[in-house]
Design an enzyme around this catalytic site. Structure first.
Site, PDB file in Angstrom:
ATOM      1  N   HIS A   1       6.388  -5.884   2.242  1.00  0.00           N
ATOM      2  CA  HIS A   1       5.860  -7.255   2.280  1.00  0.00           C
ATOM      3  C   HIS A   1       4.414  -7.279   1.788  1.00  0.00           C
ATOM      4  O   HIS A   1       3.675  -6.307   1.996  1.00  0.00           O
ATOM      5  CB  HIS A   1       5.931  -7.807   3.707  1.00  0.00           C
TER       6      HIS A   1
ATOM      7  N   ASP B   1       3.655  -1.411   2.027  1.00  0.00           N
ATOM      8  CA  ASP B   1       4.712  -2.089   2.781  1.00  0.00           C
ATOM      9  C   ASP B   1       5.526  -2.956   1.817  1.00  0.00           C
ATOM     10  O   ASP B   1       5.002  -3.414   0.795  1.00  0.00           O
ATOM     11  CB  ASP B   1       4.043  -2.970   3.839  1.00  0.00           C
TER      12      ASP B   1
ATOM     13  N   HIS C   1      -0.020  -8.915   8.648  1.00  0.00           N
ATOM     14  CA  HIS C   1       0.204 -10.345   8.364  1.00  0.00           C
ATOM     15  C   HIS C   1      -0.650 -11.275   9.224  1.00  0.00           C
ATOM     16  O   HIS C   1      -0.732 -12.470   8.935  1.00  0.00           O
ATOM     17  CB  HIS C   1       1.675 -10.717   8.554  1.00  0.00           C
TER      18      HIS C   1
ATOM     19  N   ASP D   1       9.445  -0.243   4.990  1.00  0.00           N
ATOM     20  CA  ASP D   1      10.559  -1.197   4.880  1.00  0.00           C
ATOM     21  C   ASP D   1      11.002  -1.375   3.427  1.00  0.00           C
ATOM     22  O   ASP D   1      11.834  -2.224   3.112  1.00  0.00           O
ATOM     23  CB  ASP D   1      10.220  -2.547   5.541  1.00  0.00           C
TER      24      ASP D   1
HETATM   25 ZN   LIG Z   1       6.863  -5.229   5.988  1.00  0.00          ZN
END
Ligand SMILES: [Zn+2]
Ligand SMILES: [Zn+2]
Length: 381
Positions: free
Chosen positions: A172, A170, A134, A259
């Site tokens: 995200h 992931d 990120h 995750d």
């Molecule tokens: Zn993540």
């Protein structure tokens, strides 16, 4: 078994620690290395241990601005300043001691993996401490100081790689590498992630396809919450291999955040460890099929730090190393993990199936749309 595989070990990276109560605790990675060791995967004759070294400023600045690196260094040494401008402060990215040094170690560990693969010392290499996807060029975000996957990709391009495919599983959106290489036709980024109006980081919709001159070089598969193993795997299988094969990368770089697990406290997907075992096989086959075997893998998110992360990443690493560990986890590891967690951990790699997820129908519809947008034959993969 002639294929050599690298395991980057970077115990110093435990200083990448946002402090008590923060979900990205270093134990996630330490317990992963412990489980890999307890399963004796690091003792296989084809496995090489790769040491880590902090990335220098020149390498970090392939991706990040000098102002951001300077701010990160000073903030992590207790200096006062307008650090909020760089994403630091209370919440996701608290300032912590030796922040620059910690981020530089993680980035250096991913560069070490890239270097080992690019030089031909190993075919595949895994940095469990990496995957901080990120971080942006001038701003920390989502627990991430330096964007180690992006730094490794930039390092590979500088070393002479002509095309890199980056696959991010992931939960995200892989917003950092996508943003950093948005206008770069030499980098294909594919991210499979949960996508909802309230879900971090909010980007990764179908319409984000790459910038001018790099149209089609960013691909997003935005899943609804409660997508289960089957729909997630069908999307991965039918979308990622055809796109990566078509791109013909020199290296496959993957971010293997776990995750997506049904029990993860920060997300709402419905995966079990079966998905990770299968994803590992799909990505491994793809590395050989499309990238001459060159595969650089990083960890990523995953906040069931004792119950899920070590098992997920050990499964990925076992696949890389061509090994099949017994389903029962080693007793000694279970005891140590339960002592740290002060609770029970699962005793096997495998888990009971959860059946179809509530989001599966919508997930399949979106996957079909992604295939259509990218001219992928529905039966491909
Ligand atoms: Zn993540
Ligand atoms: Zn292989």
């Amino acid at each position: 078994m002639s294929e050599r595989v690298g395991l980057v070990l970077c115990p110093e990276a435990r200083i990448y620690d946002h402090g008590p109560g923060h979900p990205l605790r270093p134990d996630r990675v330490l317990l992963t290395w412990d489980l890999i060791h307890a399963c004796e995967l690091d003792a296989l004759p084809n496995v090489a241990r790769i040491p880590c070294e902090a990335a220098d400023d020149v390498t970090i600045e392939l991706v990040h601005t000098p102002e951001f690196v300077d701010a990160t260094r000073r903030a992590g040494h207790g200096e006062d300043g307008d650090w909020a401008r760089f994403g630091y402060g209370p919440g996701d990215n608290p300032i912590f001691d030796r922040m620059h040094e910690a981020g530089a170690l993680v980035a250096g560990a991913s560069v070490a993996a890239a270097q080992a693969v690019w030089s031909g010392d190993v075919e595949h290499a895994f940095n469990a401490a990496g995957g901080l996807h990120h971080a942006m060029p001038a701003r920390a975000s989502g627990f991430c100081v330096y964007d180690d996957p992006a730094v490794a990709i930039a390092w590979l391009l500088r070393a002479g790689a002509e095309r890199i495919a980056y696959v991010d599983v992931d939960v995200h959106h892989g917003d950092g590498p996508q943003f950093i290489f948005y206008d770069e036709p030499r980098v294909l980024t594919i991210s499979l992630h949960e996508y909802a109006p309230w879900f971090f980081p909010g980007t990764g919709g179908l319409s984000e396809r790459g910038g001018r001159g790099a149209e089609g070089c960013a691909v997003n598969v935005p899943f609804p919450p409660f997508t289960g193993d089957e729909a997630w795997l069908d999307a991965l299988r039918s979308i990622v291999p055809p796109l990566v094969r078509r791109f013909r990368p020199d290296v496959l770089v993957t971010q293997l955040g776990c995750d997506t697990h049904a029990t993860d406290p920060l997300a709402q997907m419905q995966l079990t460890t079966r998905a990770y075992r299968e994803a590992a096989t799909i990505l491994h086959d793809l590395a050989h099929d499309a990238a001459g075997g060159r595969w650089v893998a990083t960890g990523g998110g995953g906040y069931q730090w004792a119950r899920v992360v070590p098992r997920a990443w050990t499964l990925y690493f076992a696949e890389m190393a061509g090994a099949e560990p017994p389903d029962d986890l080693p007793e000694g590891w279970i005891e140590a993990a339960e002592f740290q967690l002060r609770g029970e951990v699962p005793t096997t790699f495998s888990e009971p199936a959860l059946g179809p997820g509530e989001g599966d129908r919508e997930a399949r519809r979106i996957a079909a749309e992604v295939r259509a947008m990218n001219a992928i034959d529905g039966d491909a993969g």
